[in-house]
Every structure is written in structure tokens, then in C-alpha cells.
Design a protein around this motif. Structure first.
Motif, PDB file in Angstrom:
ATOM      1  N   LEU A  50      -5.652   4.792  -9.243  1.00  0.00           N
ATOM      2  CA  LEU A  50      -5.546   6.179  -8.779  1.00  0.00           C
ATOM      3  C   LEU A  50      -5.441   6.253  -7.258  1.00  0.00           C
ATOM      4  N   THR A  51      -6.259   5.408  -6.573  1.00  0.00           N
ATOM      5  CA  THR A  51      -6.222   5.420  -5.117  1.00  0.00           C
ATOM      6  C   THR A  51      -4.828   5.074  -4.624  1.00  0.00           C
ATOM      7  N   GLU A  52      -4.270   4.057  -5.250  1.00  0.00           N
ATOM      8  CA  GLU A  52      -2.944   3.629  -4.840  1.00  0.00           C
ATOM      9  C   GLU A  52      -1.935   4.756  -5.029  1.00  0.00           C
ATOM     10  N   GLN A  53      -2.039   5.358  -6.194  1.00  0.00           N
ATOM     11  CA  GLN A  53      -1.139   6.455  -6.503  1.00  0.00           C
ATOM     12  C   GLN A  53      -1.313   7.591  -5.496  1.00  0.00           C
ATOM     13  N   ASN A  54      -2.575   7.858  -5.197  1.00  0.00           N
ATOM     14  CA  ASN A  54      -2.903   8.936  -4.267  1.00  0.00           C
ATOM     15  C   ASN A  54      -2.273   8.673  -2.903  1.00  0.00           C
ATOM     16  N   VAL A  55      -2.406   7.415  -2.436  1.00  0.00           N
ATOM     17  CA  VAL A  55      -1.843   7.059  -1.138  1.00  0.00           C
ATOM     18  C   VAL A  55      -0.344   7.290  -1.145  1.00  0.00           C
ATOM     19  N   ARG A  56       0.336   6.872  -2.218  1.00  0.00           N
ATOM     20  CA  ARG A  56       1.795   7.037  -2.276  1.00  0.00           C
ATOM     21  C   ARG A  56       2.191   8.499  -2.257  1.00  0.00           C
TER      22      ARG A  56
END
Lengths: 159, 318
Positions: free
Chosen positions: B85-91
């Protein structure tokens, strides 16, 4: 002559400071007795020549640091208490214990009132009259404190 | 005579302490003696705890161990999800061209004392100037925001809790983003929202999170849950009461947050750079794999592995 056993007085002050920050349940915290003031009062009544106003002031300053309030707040009230007790000392020491308690109630109540004013000036005012509770609790505890400290004083021969 | 001098001295001290900063260093040095003092006052409680632990039965310990293991497992599962989720959020945030929500640095502190004055809600913690604690630093526990540092001493600090009457914090309703100010009431289980319009969309059970508007508390941490909303036609505003999510009078360990001092723009650009670097790395790896597919057929999953932690390290650099 050098043997006054003054260390007992110092120890009682230290214990008084400790007791005034010792953790207590919330409902009891409202009526936390003024331990230090009580101990100072006892020494004033029994050995007035061993209590100095300056020392009381310094002890009050220590309280301020411990409580994190304005420097001088407790110093002022403790000095006031000590001064009043020193002036009344000749009479009060003749009183029976319950009358001493009454005197204590009035003097400590006055001190708490001053404390309240100072707190109000600093910006946080307690909403109710419960700030007088510590004075009441101290007065109620006074006979026991007096007896305990007297037995200690006699045993260690403080003069 | 002595009395007069001492009274005047005390009054002067108070005025100076209240109006000027000159006494601050003195105070913080005097605070040095404070830690051992509170430690000593707290000793009976500690000893009792220790004895309790010594004699708590084995079965109790086993049960607790089981419980903690189960909890750890649950947490790990959540963590796995969180990484994705964090990764997705950053993108997504990069697509929106805004700064990523960063993981702030934290420091763990322990409670060493509670303010003996029953009318103020302040606590004393065992971390101070030497540990990097600063004035105004936000403090939180596992469940939410607790308050902020108001006095720093060399080895300890005083924390003003959210529920103190002199404290207020800008919050946001998590459900719809409605902003408000949550003010302490002096009751450890209650906050009040000030100046909320009668028609505002606030319901019982709404989660209030810090909005970050005051530039003091980081945004997005849970603060309180709305417990009641009273619409009184005689009052100009609705009365909204909330219960703090943090266990203000029960927590023994707390976290002090070090927010990122960089501006959102800087953070965004650095995040973008890190992301670019990461993408380039991936592309190179893919090229390498294309170049010699047969030679490294066996350890093929190996290069894929470092690709996993890469976003994490990029996140750490931010």
C-alpha cells in the motif's frame, strides 16, 4: 553543643518533598496533604531556633522545580506559612492538638488561597473550591503527624 | 524584615520567570535533580511491579506469550499489506505531484512521573535535551496522539497532554475532512470541538485525526473519537465531545516524533528522484536479464529479490 541531630530535620524535609510528588490515585490527588508545610510547622512548634525562613524559601523553590510551576510560587506560600507559624508559635504550642489543627486549617487555607491567586495570574485556574481540600486533609492528619514526629524527635533527641 | 525580603524576591522571580526567558536555562539545569527524585518517589510502584512479575504464574506467562504471538502474526500480516500500500501510495502521490506521506523518525520514552497538581494534565518522561527532544515536539502512544513537549530538561521533559485545559489541537474528521479545533477540558476522557456549526456533518463515532494545520503536530495521526454531538437550539454552535484514542492516563511508554524539517516541495522532488533512480535500476536489471537469459536461468528469482527492498530503501532516504 554541636550535637543537635539536625539531620533528622533535613531527612523530614526530604521525605516531605518526596511525598509531595509520590504518585497517588486521581481522586486522592485532589486532597494531597501539604506534607512539607506540615513538617516545617512541626519543627517550628518544637524547635523554632532550628528553622530559618531562608531555608523554607529554598525548600519552596525546590517544590516549584518539582511541580514545574512558576519559580517562587511555593517559595512564597511556604515562607508565608513559616512566618505565620513563627509569630503564632508561642501561643499555638500550648494548644491541645485539635486546636492546633484548626489553626493549621486557617493558615494552610490562606496559603492555598494565595496559591490559587498566583495560579490564576499564571493563567490556569481550577474551576472549583476543591483547592482548599489539601488544607482540610492536612489539618485532619495533623494529630498523627505531630505524634509521630514528636516520638522521632524524642528518640533522636533533636534540639 | 527577612520575610519582606524573601516575599519580594519570590515575587520578582515569578515575574521574571513568567515574562522573560532568562530563567529557562537555570530551570532546565535544576531539572537535573528532578529525574532521580521522581524515580525515588515512583520506587514503591516499581518494586510492586517487579514482585508481581516475579511471582506471576507460569500459566499466565504462557497465555500472555500465546496472545503476543498471535498479535505479532496479525501485525505482520498487516505489515505485508502495508508495504504494498505504501508503495502504491507513493506512486499515486507522485502522479498527483504532491509530497509522499513520510514515515517520521521516532524515539521511545518512558513515563517517570505525573504532575502532582490535579488541575493540570502534564507528565514527565525520561528523555530530554541529550536525546534530541525539543520544545513543542509531538508525543504519541500506540493508539494516537498524546500531547506535546512543553519543557525540556537535560535528561527529562515535561509533556502537556491533549486534555489539559490550556491545550488545543487542530483536527480533521477522518470521514469527510471537516476541520475543527479540539480543546482539552481537564477531564482525561474528554475533548471538545470548538465552533462547530450546527449543520456540520459530525456524527457519533467519527474518528478525528490531526490535520497538521498548526504546523506542530504531524498530519494523519488519530486524536479522538466523537462520543456525543448535542444540538442545542439555545447555543450558537453544536456541542461536540470526543474521547481521546490514546490511553492518556494509562500508557507507560510513548513515542516522540521527529518531523521532517524539509518543505513539501523538497520532499516531492527528492521522492521523484528516488523513484526515477529506482525505475532506472529496474530497467537495467531487466536489460541484463534479457541479454543473458540462458546463463542465469537458475538464479532467476534472485535478481527479482533485491527489487523488493529497493522501494523500501528509497522510502528510508526520503
Amino acid at each position: 553543643m554541636g550535637e543537635h541531630n539536625g539531620w533528622l530535620i533535613w531527612a523530614s524535609y526530604l521525605v516531605g518533598l518526596l511525598l509531595s510528588v509520590a504518585p497517588m490515585p486521581d481522586f486522592m490527588e485532589l486532597g494531597r496533604p501539604l506534607w512539607l508545610a506540615m513538617f516545617i510547622t512541626y519543627w517550628i512548634l518544637s524547635v523554632p531556633q532550628r528553622v530559618s525562613l531562608t531555608l523554607t524559601w529554598l525548600l519552596g523553590l525546590a517544590m516549584d522545580v518539582l511541580y514545574g510551576v512558576l519559580l517562587g510560587q511555593h517559595a512564597l506560600t511556604l515562607t508565608l506559612i513559616a512566618f505565620l507559624m513563627l509569630t503564632l508559635q508561642q501561643r499555638v504550642r500550648m494548644f491541645p492538638l485539635w486546636q492546633q489543627s484548626l489553626v493549621l486549617l486557617v493558615v494552610f487555607g490562606l496559603a492555598q488561597l494565595v496559591q490559587l491567586w498566583l495560579n490564576a495570574l499564571a493563567g490556569n485556574r481550577p474551576p472549583t473550591l476543591v483547592f482548599l481540600l489539601p488544607a482540610l486533609v492536612s489539618a485532619l492528619l495533623w494529630p498523627w503527624v505531630f505524634t509521630a514526629l514528636r516520638s522521632l524527635r524524642l528518640r533522636f533527641n533533636v534540639n | 524584615m527577612r520575610l519582606l525580603v524573601l516575599v519580594v524576591l519570590a515575587a520578582t522571580l515569578m515575574v521574571v520567570d513568567a515574562r522573560f526567558d532568562t530563567l529557562k536555562p537555570v530551570r532546565s539545569q535544576l531539572g537535573l535533580v528532578l529525574t532521580p527524585f521522581y524515580w525515588l518517589a515512583d520506587l514503591p510502584v516499581r518494586i510492586w511491579d517487579g514482585v508481581n512479575q516475579q511471582f506471576s504464574s507460569r500459566s499466565e506467562l504462557l497465555a500472555e506469550n500465546e496472545k503476543l504471538k498471535a498479535e505479532a502474526l496479525l501485525m505482520q500480516r498487516r505489515l505485508q499489506k502495508l508495504a504494498a500500500l505504501t508503495e502504491q501510495n507513493v506512486r499515486l502521490r507522485e502522479l498527483l505531484n504532491s509530497a509522499a506521506l513520510v514515515d517520521e523518525k521516532v524515539l521511545v520514552g518512558e513515563l517517570i512521573g505525573v504532575d502532582p497538581n490535579p488541575f493540570t494534565h502534564r507528565i514527565l518522561i525520561d528523555k530530554g535535551e541529550r536525546d534530541g527532544v525539543f520544545l513543542g515536539q509531538p508525543v504519541l502512544d500506540a493508539r494516537g496522539l498524546m500531547g506535546q513537549v512543553v519543557e525540556v530538561m537535560p535528561y527529562s521533559a515535561r509533556v502537556l497532554l491533549l486534555t489539559d485545559t490550556t491545550h488545543s489541537i487542530p483536527v480533521q474528521v477522518n470521514r469527510n475532512g471537516l476541520r475543527a479545533i479540539a480543546v482539552g477540558t481537564g477531564n482525561p476522557e474528554r475533548l471538545e470541538l470548538r465552533h462547530v456549526a450546527d449543520t456540520a456533518d459530525v456524527k457519533e463515532g467519527d474518528l478525528l485525526v490531526s490535520s497538521g494545520m498548526g504546523q506542530r503536530f504531524p498530519a494523519g495521526y488519530p486524536v479522538a473519537v466523537v462520543s456525543e454531538v448535542i444540538h442545542d437550539s439555545g447555543q450558537p454552535f453544536a456541542i461536540v465531545r470526543a474521547v481521546p484514542t490514546a490511553a492518556l492516563n494509562r500508557t507507560r511508554y510513548m513515542l516522540m516524533v521527529f518531523s521532517d524539517p524539509r518543505s513539501p516541495e523538497q520532499r516531492a522532488s527528492e521522492a521523484a528522484q528516488a523513484q526515477e533512480a529506482h525505475d532506472r535500476q529496474l530497467a537495467e536489471q531487466a536489460k541484463k536479464q534479457d541479454a543473458k537469459p540462458s546463463a542465469e536461468a537458475a538464479p532467476a528469482p534472485a535478481p527479482a529479490q533485491p527489487a523488493r527492498p529497493a522501494p523500501a530503501s528509497a522510502g528510508g532516504a526520503r
